[in-house]
Design an enzyme around this catalytic site. Structure first.
Site, short mmCIF file in Angstrom:
data_model
loop_
_atom_site.label_atom_id
_atom_site.label_comp_id
_atom_site.label_asym_id
_atom_site.label_seq_id
_atom_site.Cartn_x
_atom_site.Cartn_y
_atom_site.Cartn_z
N GLY A 32 3.46 -1.08 -7.16
CA GLY A 32 2.59 -1.55 -6.09
C GLY A 32 1.23 -1.89 -6.65
O GLY A 32 0.94 -1.63 -7.82
N LEU A 33 0.41 -2.48 -5.83
CA LEU A 33 -0.93 -2.90 -6.26
C LEU A 33 -1.81 -1.70 -6.64
O LEU A 33 -1.54 -0.57 -6.24
CB LEU A 33 -1.62 -3.67 -5.12
CG LEU A 33 -1.02 -5.02 -4.74
CD1 LEU A 33 -1.67 -5.53 -3.46
CD2 LEU A 33 -1.18 -6.03 -5.87
N SER A 34 -2.84 -1.98 -7.41
CA SER A 34 -3.86 -0.97 -7.69
C SER A 34 -4.47 -0.51 -6.36
O SER A 34 -4.82 -1.33 -5.52
CB SER A 34 -4.96 -1.59 -8.58
OG SER A 34 -5.99 -0.66 -8.80
N GLY A 35 -4.53 0.79 -6.15
CA GLY A 35 -5.08 1.32 -4.91
C GLY A 35 -4.06 1.47 -3.79
O GLY A 35 -4.41 1.87 -2.68
N SER A 36 -2.80 1.18 -4.08
CA SER A 36 -1.77 1.25 -3.03
C SER A 36 -1.40 2.69 -2.69
O SER A 36 -0.85 2.96 -1.62
CB SER A 36 -0.51 0.48 -3.44
OG SER A 36 0.04 1.01 -4.63
N GLY A 37 -1.70 3.63 -3.60
CA GLY A 37 -1.39 5.03 -3.34
C GLY A 37 -0.31 5.60 -4.24
O GLY A 37 0.20 6.69 -3.98
N LYS A 38 0.05 4.87 -5.29
CA LYS A 38 1.13 5.31 -6.19
C LYS A 38 0.82 6.67 -6.82
O LYS A 38 1.66 7.57 -6.79
CB LYS A 38 1.35 4.28 -7.31
CG LYS A 38 1.75 2.91 -6.84
CD LYS A 38 2.00 1.96 -8.01
CE LYS A 38 0.79 1.73 -8.90
NZ LYS A 38 -0.36 1.13 -8.20
N SER A 39 -0.36 6.82 -7.39
CA SER A 39 -0.71 8.07 -8.08
C SER A 39 -0.82 9.23 -7.09
O SER A 39 -0.38 10.35 -7.38
CB SER A 39 -2.02 7.92 -8.85
OG SER A 39 -1.88 6.96 -9.88
N SER A 106 3.37 -2.52 -12.60
CA SER A 106 4.57 -3.26 -13.03
C SER A 106 4.79 -4.48 -12.12
O SER A 106 5.68 -4.48 -11.28
CB SER A 106 5.81 -2.36 -13.06
OG SER A 106 5.93 -1.52 -11.94
#
Length: 199
Positions: A32-39, A106
């Site tokens: 997902g995009l940077s800031g999407s909440g993945k981490s 990715s």
């Protein structure tokens, strides 16, 4: 390469490792995009798995780029090599029976399919963290989106470089539309049957 003599046939097998741990290894790949909440999702998921006695490991974009991939930039070639190395490391963890959680932008389907091919399609559980770009920009504590919009960062995914949504992810999560705990529970409901050794 002619001087390399693999010892795979002498090593303990994945089944041996999984029997020791009492769990199955799996690759949970969050894109997902940077800031999407993945981490944030990855950290919360890791804590819930730990609470259930499941051994897991997070591979996160910032951490990997400050260590094993600190010689790579953001050109298409470097992005590909970044994902290739991550997938190779992830495969080692999965083959040891460890639940491995990857949190990487990715940005292309081709990159994610390469990763799945390295890890093994049967072990690759793709989660698309599909949070709207506007929300990602609001969350941007590093100010990267603003810099990208001013042209100060080139090849920034979502602004000056494309992001291809996954064609058929195992699951889609929008962190702006669902509380974190609910998102984690949905993920757990999908992955626990694949991890629990007794199933």
């Amino acid at each position: 390469m002619e001087h390399i003599y693999p010892i795979f046939d002498k090593m303990l097998t994945r089944a041996d490792k999984e029997a020791l741990l009492g769990q199955r290894g799996i690759m949970i790949w969050m894109t997902g995009l940077s800031g999407s909440g993945k981490s944030t999702l990855a950290i919360a998921l890791e804590r819930e798995l730990q609470r259930r006695g499941i051994l897991c490991r997070i591979l996160d974009g910032d951490n990997i780029r400050s260590g094993i991939n600190n010689n790579l930039g953001f050109s298409p070639a470097d992005r590909r090599e970044n994902i290739r190395r991550i997938a190779e490391v992830a495969r080692l963890f999965v083959d040891t029976g460890i639940v491995t959680i990857a949190a990487f932008i990715s940005p292309s389907e081709e990159l994610r399919r390469m990763a799945a091919g390295i890890v093994g399609e049967a072990d690759f559980f793709e989660i698309y963290v599909n949070t709207p770009l506007s929300v990602c920009e609001q969350r941007d504590v590093k100010g990267l989106y603003a810099k990208a919009r001013r042209g100060e960062i080139s090849e920034f995914t979502g602004i000056s470089a494309p992001f291809e949504a996954p064609a058929a992810p195992a699951m889609t999560v929008d962190t702006s539309a669902m509380p974190l705990a609910d998102s984690v529970n949905e993920i757990l409901n999908s992955i626990l049957p694949r991890i629990n050794k007794q199933n």
